[in-house]
Design a protein around this motif. Structure first.
Motif, PDB file in Angstrom:
ATOM      1  N   TYR A  53      -8.383  -4.468   4.456  1.00 39.90           N
ATOM      2  CA  TYR A  53      -7.043  -4.463   3.867  1.00 39.90           C
ATOM      3  C   TYR A  53      -7.001  -3.490   2.708  1.00 39.90           C
ATOM      4  CZ  TYR A  53      -9.206  -7.652   0.474  1.00 39.90           C
ATOM      5  OH  TYR A  53     -10.026  -8.202  -0.451  1.00 39.90           O
ATOM      6  N   LEU A  54      -5.776  -3.177   2.287  1.00 45.31           N
ATOM      7  CA  LEU A  54      -5.570  -2.267   1.168  1.00 45.31           C
ATOM      8  C   LEU A  54      -5.204  -3.085  -0.058  1.00 45.31           C
ATOM      9  CD1 LEU A  54      -3.351   0.355   3.028  1.00 45.31           C
ATOM     10  CD2 LEU A  54      -5.759   0.661   2.374  1.00 45.31           C
ATOM     11  N   MET A  55      -5.840  -2.767  -1.173  1.00 40.75           N
ATOM     12  CA  MET A  55      -5.480  -3.402  -2.433  1.00 40.75           C
ATOM     13  C   MET A  55      -4.530  -2.460  -3.146  1.00 40.75           C
ATOM     14  SD  MET A  55      -5.864  -6.056  -4.316  1.00 40.75           S
ATOM     15  CE  MET A  55      -7.425  -6.932  -4.149  1.00 40.75           C
ATOM     16  N   MET A  56      -3.292  -2.934  -3.373  1.00 41.13           N
ATOM     17  CA  MET A  56      -2.289  -2.081  -3.991  1.00 41.13           C
ATOM     18  C   MET A  56      -2.322  -2.230  -5.514  1.00 41.13           C
ATOM     19  SD  MET A  56      -1.187  -0.724  -1.263  1.00 41.13           S
ATOM     20  CE  MET A  56       0.133   0.302  -1.895  1.00 41.13           C
ATOM     21  N   SER A  57      -1.585  -1.348  -6.203  1.00 38.25           N
ATOM     22  CA  SER A  57      -1.610  -1.346  -7.672  1.00 38.25           C
ATOM     23  C   SER A  57      -1.026  -2.633  -8.258  1.00 38.25           C
ATOM     24  CB  SER A  57      -0.853  -0.128  -8.206  1.00 38.25           C
ATOM     25  OG  SER A  57       0.482  -0.169  -7.741  1.00 38.25           O
ATOM     26  N   ASN A  58      -0.205  -3.374  -7.501  1.00 37.65           N
ATOM     27  CA  ASN A  58       0.350  -4.629  -8.001  1.00 37.65           C
ATOM     28  C   ASN A  58      -0.465  -5.845  -7.504  1.00 37.65           C
ATOM     29  OD1 ASN A  58       1.016  -4.456  -5.357  1.00 37.65           O
ATOM     30  ND2 ASN A  58       3.214  -4.793  -5.628  1.00 37.65           N
ATOM     31  N   ASP A  59      -1.731  -5.591  -7.130  1.00 41.10           N
ATOM     32  CA  ASP A  59      -2.676  -6.606  -6.662  1.00 41.10           C
ATOM     33  C   ASP A  59      -2.300  -7.260  -5.345  1.00 41.10           C
ATOM     34  OD1 ASP A  59      -4.370  -6.155  -8.756  1.00 41.10           O
ATOM     35  OD2 ASP A  59      -3.352  -7.594 -10.069  1.00 41.10           O
ATOM     36  N   LYS A  60      -1.352  -6.710  -4.659  1.00 40.72           N
ATOM     37  CA  LYS A  60      -1.015  -7.239  -3.337  1.00 40.72           C
ATOM     38  C   LYS A  60      -1.999  -6.693  -2.304  1.00 40.72           C
ATOM     39  CE  LYS A  60       3.886  -8.487  -3.190  1.00 40.72           C
ATOM     40  NZ  LYS A  60       3.665  -9.910  -3.208  1.00 40.72           N
ATOM     41  N   GLN A  61      -2.320  -7.571  -1.334  1.00 39.78           N
ATOM     42  CA  GLN A  61      -3.214  -7.146  -0.262  1.00 39.78           C
ATOM     43  C   GLN A  61      -2.379  -6.823   0.972  1.00 39.78           C
ATOM     44  OE1 GLN A  61      -6.209 -10.133   0.319  1.00 39.78           O
ATOM     45  NE2 GLN A  61      -6.855 -10.078  -1.826  1.00 39.78           N
ATOM     46  N   ILE A  62      -2.512  -5.581   1.420  1.00 38.77           N
ATOM     47  CA  ILE A  62      -1.737  -5.128   2.581  1.00 38.77           C
ATOM     48  C   ILE A  62      -2.704  -4.913   3.737  1.00 38.77           C
ATOM     49  CG2 ILE A  62      -0.124  -3.384   3.477  1.00 38.77           C
ATOM     50  CD1 ILE A  62       0.988  -4.808   1.034  1.00 38.77           C
ATOM     51  N   PRO A  63      -2.474  -5.581   4.869  1.00 38.05           N
ATOM     52  CA  PRO A  63      -3.394  -5.384   6.000  1.00 38.05           C
ATOM     53  C   PRO A  63      -3.360  -3.931   6.520  1.00 38.05           C
ATOM     54  CG  PRO A  63      -1.516  -6.739   6.644  1.00 38.05           C
ATOM     55  CD  PRO A  63      -1.409  -6.552   5.170  1.00 38.05           C
ATOM     56  N   LEU A  64      -4.531  -3.487   6.932  1.00 35.19           N
ATOM     57  CA  LEU A  64      -4.630  -2.129   7.496  1.00 35.19           C
ATOM     58  C   LEU A  64      -5.186  -2.271   8.911  1.00 35.19           C
ATOM     59  CD1 LEU A  64      -4.564   0.995   7.097  1.00 35.19           C
ATOM     60  CD2 LEU A  64      -6.939   0.826   6.335  1.00 35.19           C
ATOM     61  N   SER A  65      -4.439  -1.825   9.880  1.00 34.49           N
ATOM     62  CA  SER A  65      -4.888  -1.903  11.273  1.00 34.49           C
ATOM     63  C   SER A  65      -6.194  -1.139  11.440  1.00 34.49           C
ATOM     64  CB  SER A  65      -3.853  -1.300  12.206  1.00 34.49           C
ATOM     65  OG  SER A  65      -2.633  -1.956  12.060  1.00 34.49           O
ATOM     66  N   ALA A  66      -7.143  -1.766  12.191  1.00 35.38           N
ATOM     67  CA  ALA A  66      -8.457  -1.140  12.376  1.00 35.38           C
ATOM     68  C   ALA A  66      -8.330   0.260  12.952  1.00 35.38           C
ATOM     69  CB  ALA A  66      -9.301  -2.020  13.296  1.00 35.38           C
ATOM     70  N   SER A  67      -7.340   0.427  13.842  1.00 34.79           N
ATOM     71  CA  SER A  67      -7.179   1.733  14.503  1.00 34.79           C
ATOM     72  C   SER A  67      -6.654   2.803  13.546  1.00 34.79           C
ATOM     73  CB  SER A  67      -6.230   1.578  15.684  1.00 34.79           C
ATOM     74  OG  SER A  67      -4.988   1.114  15.214  1.00 34.79           O
ATOM     75  N   LYS A  68      -6.171   2.380  12.368  1.00 35.92           N
ATOM     76  CA  LYS A  68      -5.543   3.358  11.480  1.00 35.92           C
ATOM     77  C   LYS A  68      -6.426   3.769  10.300  1.00 35.92           C
ATOM     78  CE  LYS A  68      -0.818   2.643  12.707  1.00 35.92           C
ATOM     79  NZ  LYS A  68       0.551   2.567  12.232  1.00 35.92           N
ATOM     80  N   VAL A  69      -7.636   3.157  10.226  1.00 34.82           N
ATOM     81  CA  VAL A  69      -8.508   3.433   9.080  1.00 34.82           C
ATOM     82  C   VAL A  69      -8.764   4.940   8.946  1.00 34.82           C
ATOM     83  CG1 VAL A  69     -10.763   3.029   8.042  1.00 34.82           C
ATOM     84  CG2 VAL A  69      -9.595   1.169   9.213  1.00 34.82           C
ATOM     85  N   ASN A  70      -9.202   5.526  10.058  1.00 36.65           N
ATOM     86  CA  ASN A  70      -9.554   6.950   9.997  1.00 36.65           C
ATOM     87  C   ASN A  70      -8.371   7.825   9.620  1.00 36.65           C
ATOM     88  OD1 ASN A  70     -12.226   6.618  10.570  1.00 36.65           O
ATOM     89  ND2 ASN A  70     -11.948   6.808  12.792  1.00 36.65           N
ATOM     90  N   GLU A  71      -7.233   7.514  10.225  1.00 37.13           N
ATOM     91  CA  GLU A  71      -6.043   8.324   9.970  1.00 37.13           C
ATOM     92  C   GLU A  71      -5.664   8.282   8.494  1.00 37.13           C
ATOM     93  OE1 GLU A  71      -1.661   8.936  12.052  1.00 37.13           O
ATOM     94  OE2 GLU A  71      -2.546   6.945  11.941  1.00 37.13           O
TER      95      GLU A  71
END
Lengths: 612, 243
Positions: free
Chosen positions: B219-237
């Motif tokens: 997942y992505l940790m955003m500047s406001n401490d929210k956790q945003i899921p990141l699709s496995a297929s999109k990591v590289n992109e």
């Protein structure tokens, strides 16, 4: 019999022709005054020119060779002189050298040794400067023979060895064979060493047989036989001479024949076979008399005397000896001259040798120079090839670049011609037409539109287009624009009758951006009450086609508005780029002229030169 | 509503007039073929709906808007093709029509305009004017909620979350704005402005990503401490985009 080298400049092409000349020419030439060489040359030339067919230059030398082989030495020399003269005209130094050497051979045979050496040295100079080692080796051989004849054995040996070395390096089998033969003669006659002579003769025979050449076989057989006679191997000698005689018939050389007859006669005399001996002596006398060869005649008269003595026919013997002394008298002059000539040669050669030793250092240096020049030459050739390749590559690359640019420009052109502003506005116009008019007329506009799009797509990919097609595209374009602008302008397309519109090609859509400009810029800003007019004319010029667009619009001046709309000036830039790219491909040469009319409007001219 | 049509192609004006005959709520009070003519005529007509061709012979129709004194107009832009100005029109939440004009689309736009309130028109027009002028990073987006239009500076957005047909905006100041448009619409508008669709229902501002955590499926940790899921297929992109 010694082997002298004539240098065959070129393989004799028309040998049948030469033979026929050799049979007819010498007598005629010999009847000319002896001391005037130019006269001979003229006369021979005349004969050659008025002969059956004109003889190529190399065949003049060929005639000389032919005469030489038949023992007609003077005639041979005249031909060589003519050839030399002619080669002089075309500045062929190698052939001049060869002719000089051949002339030397003829002088040598006549006993004019000083002239011979003179010519040989001239020839040598030419060969060493041109690096013709093969011919050089042949001249060495001939000089060896010459010194052999004037009994300068050490010099003869020296030249033969020089010749031998060169020929070994050159792997010249035939040359080796003849030099071995000459060494054999040297050892036989000058050193009187029969064993060594036989050794060299056999070596020579070995080489001749290696290359399967019969030409000298008779000569060699005769030489070997003469040793057999001397060493009392009479029967072997007679067998060999029979073979030699048979071979000699093929080559038709009088001197060689007389040699063989003499040796055969000697062999028979030694074996006391007097009848046979007499037969050969008579044969020999006959041919040497016929050819007026004094020396052989005297030799045969000597043999006759010997024979008569053996037959105890002293009366006849005295008559023969008398005849011989008379002949000798007439030979006297020639021999005197020969003797003087010999002395001159000795003097000259001493001088020349001095010169040679002086020149040797220069030669060594020049050889070094030559090698260096060779290296430089190789380097130069290599760099040249490299440079040529580079140039080729660059040309190829710039071609490719030009091609790429062409493609790029084509894409830009397509984008500008598929100008969305025009396309969708045209579609909007058709839409409105549909709403306001009947469906059949509307459909025609729709079809015009699709035809235009298709043609633009095709044209943007093509390098050229027929004038027929081009004018169709422009007509449908103008028609749609007319619809868009609610008939604010009229248009006219004029095509020269002289143009074969189906078969004349031009780069596509060159003028379209300017028609677009005339409409979008010129027509739009025309005051309401003015009727616009656009004329497109396509005319034939001296070496191509002229496209012209003329309008009565507002022109480029800012009188009727502000700046040109972006896509229009953009299209003009693309056209400029396109013209550059097209001109680079060298198929067309395009020039563009734009001028404003004095009254109103713009004229645009495209001069398209069709280069291929 | 009183409509005024500006286009330099006469046939477009004709077509719009024909279409408007079918819509009783809207009457045409005037037409113009150039910027100059439009600026002269519009104030005299009390028009409240403008159909504006974007590219006119003597300029762009934005010039007309900025020259008009009071800015209480509904505006529908008309254009022959998609170009950079359209982008500004869209993030400023204005309607537009493409030529040739599709009658159904035309009807839908008009119906919506008739119902819509006009309170924040002026601020939207200002946002549009700024968006036309300013470089892409500092542009403003007009977010249309159920009640009003909210203008937001694009860099203020941290992330968006899809919620059925709604999209929730999370801003730096902690505000959450719910808009009645799909996340797909905003993805189109914002992708070239530094946003990335990290997940089927998430759009993030790339410059607000603090870290990428691999555990829990990533997942992505955003500047406001929210956790945003990141699709496995999109990591590289995404890693490529981050450089």
């Amino acid at each position: 019999m010694k082997a002298r080298h004539l240098i065959w400049s070129i393989v004799l092409i028309l040998s049948w022709h030469i033979t026929s000349f050799a049979q007819n020419l010498p007598a005629q030439i010999l009847s000319a005054p002896e001391d005037s060489l130019p006269h001979y040359i003229e006369k021979s030339k005349h004969i050659i020119q008025t002969g059956i067919i004109a003889i190529p230059l190399q065949n003049i030398a060929g005639c000389g060779v032919s005469c030489y082989q038949r023992g007609e030495i003077k005639a041979a020399r005249y031909f060589f002189e003519i050839a030399k003269h002619e080669y002089h005209e075309i500045n062929d130094s190698t052939e001049i050298g060869r002719m000089l050497s051949n002339i030397a051979v003829t002088y040598e045979l006549e006993g004019k040794y000083d002239q011979a050496t003179d010519y040989y040295h001239q020839a040598l100079d030419i060969f060493s400067s041109s690096g013709d080692k093969e011919s050089q080796a042949k001249v060495y051989n001939n000089l060896g023979v010459l010194f052999q004849e004037i009994n300068e054995e050490t010099k003869a040996l020296k030249y033969h060895k020089l010749s031998l070395n060169s020929k070994r390096n050159l792997m010249d089998t035939a040359g080796l064979a003849s030099t071995y033969n000459n060494l054999g003669v040297l050892y036989e006659e000058n050193f009187e060493n029969s064993d060594s002579a036989l050794y060299f003769y056999e070596k020579s025979l070995h080489f001749y047989r290696l290359i399967n050449t019969n030409r000298f076989e008779a000569q060699l057989l005769s030489n070997i036989a003469s040793i057999y006679v001397k060493t009392n191997r009479i029967q072997e000698a007679i067998n060999m001479l029979e073979e030699a005689e048979w071979e000699a018939e093929k080559v038709d050389n009088i001197i060689l024949k007389s040699r063989i007859y003499k040796n055969t006669a000697l062999a028979h005399l030694k074996s006391n076979n007097l009848a046979e001996a007499e037969l050969y002596i008579k044969k020999g006398l006959a041919i040497s008399k016929a050819q007026n060869l004094l020396k052989p005649q005297i030799e045969f008269l000597n043999l006759t005397a010997e024979l008569q003595e053996k037959k105890q026919n002293y009366q006849a013997c005295i008559v023969t000896l008398h005849e011989k002394s008379q002949l000798k008298d007439s030979l006297q002059n020639a021999e005197m001259n020969e003797a003087i000539s010999k002395q001159e040669v000795l003097f000259d050669t001493k001088q020349k040798e001095h010169q040679i030793s002086m020149a040797k250092q220069a030669l060594m240096f020049s050889e070094y120079e030559l090698k260096r020049q060779k290296d430089i030459l190789i380097l130069a050739i290599f760099s040249f090839i490299l440079a040529a390749l580079t140039v080729l590559l660059l040309v190829y690359r710039s071609r490719l670049k030009a091609k790429n640019r062409q493609v790029e420009v084509e894409n830009k052109m397509l984008r500008s011609q598929m100008n969305p502003h025009f396309m969708f506005n045209a579609l909007g116009a058709i839409q409105n037409y549909i709403l306001e008019h009947n469906s059949m007329d509307s459909m025609i506009y729709l079809l015009d539109f699709s035809k235009l799009m298709r043609n633009i797509l095709d044209a943007s990919r093509a390098e050229e287009i027929t004038i027929q097609k081009e004018s169709e595209i422009l007509a449908s374009y103008l028609k749609l624009q007319q619809l868009r602008f609610s008939n604010k302008f009229e248009y006219d397309i004029i095509i020269d009758d002289k143009i074969d519109t189906e078969n004349t090609n031009i780069p596509p859509m060159l003028i379209q951006p300017f028609i677009e400009n005339a409409i979008e810029h010129g027509m739009r800003k025309l005051p309401e009450d003015k009727q616009g007019f656009i004329q497109l004319s396509i005319t034939k010029t001296e070496n191509g086609i002229r496209l012209q667009v003329s309008d009565n619009g507002s022109g480029f001046s800012t009188k009727y508005g502000t700046e040109k709309p972006k896509h229009i000036s953009h299209a003009m830039n693309i056209t400029k780029e396109r013209i550059g790219a097209i001109n680079q491909l060298k198929k067309f040469k395009i020039k563009q002229h734009i001028k404003e009319k004095a009254e109103r409007g713009v004229i645009i001219n495209f001069e398209i030169q069709i280069l291929i | 509503m009183k409509a005024f049509i500006v286009d330099d192609e006469k046939h477009i004006i004709n077509t719009i007039q024909l279409f408007l005959k079918e819509i009783q709520e809207i009457e045409v009070v005037g037409t113009a073929g150039s910027v100059k003519e439009a600026i002269e005529k519009i104030p005299q007509t009390y028009a409240d709906l403008l159909f504006l061709d974007v590219e006119l012979q003597d300029g762009r129709s934005f010039e007309i808007i900025s020259k008009l004194n009071h800015k209480n107009y509904q505006i529908v832009f008309i254009t022959a093709h998609v170009h950079y100005a359209l982008q500004a029109i869209r993030i400023s939440a204005f309607d537009y029509l493409l030529k040739p004009i599709h009658p159904t689309e035309f009807k839908a736009v008009c119906d919506r305009l008739i119902k819509e309130n006009t309170e924040s028109l002026e601020t939207r027009i200002i946002a549009l004017e700024e968006n036309i002028k300013s470089p892409s990073e500092n542009q403003k987006i007009v977010l249309k909620t159920a009640e009003k239009h909210i203008i937001v500076k694009i860099p203020e957005i941290i992330n968006m979350k899809a919620d059925n047909i709604y999209t929730s905006f999370y801003l730096k100041d902690g505000r959450r704005i719910v808009v009645t448009k799909s996340i797909k619409h905003f993805e189109e508008l914002l992708t070239d402005k530094g946003f990335y669709r990290s997940h089927r229902s998430h759009l993030v501002n790339i410059s607000e990503i603090r870290e990428y955590v691999k555990s829990d499926g990533g997942y992505l940790m955003m500047s406001n401490d929210k956790q945003i899921p990141l699709s496995a297929s999109k990591v590289n992109e995404l890693m490529n985009k981050l450089g």
